[in-house]
Design an enzyme around this catalytic site. Structure first.
Site, PDB file in Angstrom:
ATOM      1  N   HIS A  29      35.004  23.873  26.295  1.00  0.00           N
ATOM      2  CA  HIS A  29      34.109  24.351  25.360  1.00  0.00           C
ATOM      3  C   HIS A  29      34.287  25.505  24.660  1.00  0.00           C
ATOM      4  CE1 HIS A  29      32.283  25.461  29.005  1.00  0.00           C
ATOM      5  NE2 HIS A  29      31.360  26.384  28.353  1.00  0.00           N
ATOM      6  N   ASP A  30      34.674  26.609  25.761  1.00  0.00           N
ATOM      7  CA  ASP A  30      35.094  27.859  25.325  1.00  0.00           C
ATOM      8  C   ASP A  30      36.469  28.234  25.393  1.00  0.00           C
ATOM      9  OD1 ASP A  30      32.394  29.064  25.143  1.00  0.00           O
ATOM     10  OD2 ASP A  30      32.147  29.459  27.213  1.00  0.00           O
ATOM     11  N   LYS A  81      37.872  31.387  23.243  1.00  0.00           N
ATOM     12  CA  LYS A  81      37.657  32.561  23.987  1.00  0.00           C
ATOM     13  C   LYS A  81      39.320  33.037  24.411  1.00  0.00           C
ATOM     14  CE  LYS A  81      32.867  32.646  25.535  1.00  0.00           C
ATOM     15  NZ  LYS A  81      31.910  32.620  26.654  1.00  0.00           N
ATOM     16  N   HIS A  87      29.107  23.447  20.215  1.00  0.00           N
ATOM     17  CA  HIS A  87      28.228  23.768  21.301  1.00  0.00           C
ATOM     18  C   HIS A  87      27.391  25.100  21.129  1.00  0.00           C
ATOM     19  CE1 HIS A  87      31.496  26.610  22.400  1.00  0.00           C
ATOM     20  NE2 HIS A  87      30.772  27.314  23.325  1.00  0.00           N
ATOM     21  N   HIS A  88      27.668  25.718  20.131  1.00  0.00           N
ATOM     22  CA  HIS A  88      26.771  26.886  19.637  1.00  0.00           C
ATOM     23  C   HIS A  88      25.783  26.634  18.327  1.00  0.00           C
ATOM     24  CE1 HIS A  88      27.727  29.800  22.818  1.00  0.00           C
ATOM     25  NE2 HIS A  88      28.955  29.471  22.589  1.00  0.00           N
ATOM     26  N   ASP A 126      25.571  24.270  28.998  1.00  0.00           N
ATOM     27  CA  ASP A 126      26.357  25.476  29.188  1.00  0.00           C
ATOM     28  C   ASP A 126      25.396  26.408  29.345  1.00  0.00           C
ATOM     29  OD1 ASP A 126      28.479  27.365  28.997  1.00  0.00           O
ATOM     30  OD2 ASP A 126      27.841  27.543  26.810  1.00  0.00           O
TER      31      ASP A 126
END
Length: 508
Positions: A368-369, A372, A423-424, A452
């Protein structure tokens, strides 16, 4: 000389010697005739008749109407002796039509007997009616009657065997299809027990089944028990069963006995495979044939499922490694991605997704991240609050993660792209990067968003300390229907102990 004298005159000088009582399941034979003396003489002649060590049981009907009732009550009548003229001139012929055409009974052997051949000419009846023999009552002696029964019962037996094999083949095909749908060894083990019981028409608790794989280790025969219906023996075998399998392994051939069945076969990879089956009663030859075919499917399916599990484990590890690499860059613990993966799986199952869909989300959620990885360290690990420019760069990680994964044809990575991208997003439409709302957000995105945040709030970060549980629950309740899918929030709160168990299982 009377009709009965012709009908059953004995060809031998001596009568049959009385036989001891036979308790085997009898062959059912239906006698249909409106003459009561025919029934009496038939019963007398066939009193001690046996075929394949099974006695006869005669069912009697004085009319076609009575016969039809008996046939509908007994679906295992092997043979019927049917008169032509009874309540009507052609009652027997009409009964035959009903048996074959309406009841669709093709197994029962039908022998037409008549004392008035003019009412039912032989050529006409044989041609137009599905019967197995035609006899004039005046030609049927006691010996000829027994000959008729031997031939008729042998034919009925063979038809039953063919039908049993056909049904068994259909079951094996069905079992094979079920194996193809298995995704885990746990499902596979349960399926073995159920399908073996299905093949043998048994209840599961009436069968002891163990399928095992030989690992061929130097210290001797090592068995990996795949499935066992014997409580308490899931990881090992009773000594007597192990001894029998060991003997089969040494002889390199299957064992087929009345007490049990043990198949031995090797796959193209060289592994030795065994299937052990026993039941309370004798295993018939047809049972052995079905189990032989079935056991080969077990070995092939087992290897395929193990390969699938190996690939799935590899995908899971790669997802965790990628996710943990991102977490390491942001000076966070790798346990975060494992907790999020397991939270996501639990939410997916509880909200009604299939186990397969839940597993895909579990494997993809650690990504999901992923975006980054493209965020500069000084922004990613800044201990204080980001300024507007820095925050704008941080917001890009959702889009960047999507761009990294979107072109993959792998199902897990495709799901990872969706999760990274969404997811945000927020239930009320105030999230980023697309401003999606409600059910326009993919269920995987909604699930991972809640998982999360639930985990992040309870963990130390470079910019904050872990929140106490009460404060986390209060925020999630507040954001129900705002940031988070209200149905998913309800699932989390109603199953909080299960989520906390996951948190405790993967500590920082």
């Amino acid at each position: 000389m009377t009709e009965e004298d012709f009908l059953f005159q004995d060809d031998s000088a001596q009568g049959d010697t009385p036989a001891p009582a036979n308790t085997a399941p009898p062959w059912l034979v239906l006698v249909v005739d409106d003459d009561d003396s025919i029934h009496q003489i038939t019963a007398l002649v066939l009193n001690s008749f046996e075929f394949e060590q099974r006695p006869l049981k005669l069912l009697h009907a004085l009319s076609a109407r009575e016969a039809l009732v008996l046939i509908q009550q007994h679906d295992d009548i092997a043979l019927a002796l049917i008169d032509v003229v009874m309540e009507t001139q052609h009652a027997g012929l009409e009964l035959i039509k009903t048996i074959r055409q309406q009841l669709k009974n093709q197994r029962m052997r039908l022998i037409l007997r008549t004392g008035q051949p003019g009412e039912a000419p032989e050529e006409h009846v044989i041609r137009d009616y599905d019967i197995n023999d035609y006899k004039n009552k005046t030609e049927v002696t006691a010996i000829k009657l027994k000959t008729l029964l031997y031939a008729g019962l042998r034919s009925y037996r063979d038809i039953c065997i063919i039908e049993h094999h056909k049904a068994g083949l259909e079951k094996i095909i069905g079992c094979t299809t079920s194996f193809l749908q298995c995704s885990t060894l746990k499902d596979f083990a349960s399926l073995i027990l159920g399908q073996v019981a299905y093949l043998l028409d048994l209840q599961r608790e009436q069968i002891f089944c163990c399928a095992a794989i030989n690992n061929a280790r130097p210290q001797g025969l090592m068995l990996d028990v795949i499935a066992s219906s014997n409580p308490g023996q899931e990881r090992g075998l009773p000594p007597e069963v192990f001894a029998k399998i060991q003997q089969v392994q040494q002889q390199k051939q299957s064992y087929q006995g009345e007490d049990c069945f043990i198949s031995y076969f090797t796959t193209h990879k060289g592994s030795e495979n065994f299937l052990y089956v026993s039941k309370g009663s004798k295993l018939e030859s047809t049972d052995h044939h079905l189990l032989s075919y079935f056991s080969h499917n077990i070995a092939i399916a087992y290897e395929n499922i193990r390969l699938r599990e190996l690939m799935r484990d590899s995908q899971r590890e790669l997802s965790y490694i990628l996710g943990e690499a991102v977490e390491k860059r942001s000076k966070e613990t790798g346990s975060h991605v494992k907790r999020v993966a397991n939270y996501s799986h639990l939410l997916a199952v509880k909200c009604g997704l299939s186990e397969y869909e839940a597993e895909v989300i579990k494997l993809a959620s650690p990504l999901h991240d992923l975006g980054k990885i493209a965020i500069p360290d000084h922004i990613l690990n800044k201990p204080g609050k980001h300024d507007a420019a820095e925050w704008a760069i941080m917001l890009q990680h959702a889009e960047l993660g999507y761009q990294i994964l979107q072109h993959s044809t792998n199902e897990i990575l495709q799901m990872g792209a969706i999760i990274a991208h969404q997811h945000h997003e927020k239930w009320n439409g105030k999230g980023y990067p697309q401003g999606l709302s409600g059910h326009n957000i993919h269920i995987a995105g909604r699930i991972t968003a809640l998982a999360d945040v639930f985990d992040a709030l309870g963990s130390d970060r470079c910019y904050k300390k872990a929140w106490p549980l009460e404060q986390i629950i209060e925020l999630i309740r507040t954001e129900r229907g705002q940031q988070f899918d209200p149905a998913l929030v309800d699932i989390l709160l109603n199953n909080l102990e299960a989520f906390l168990a996951i948190r405790d299982a993967y500590p920082d």
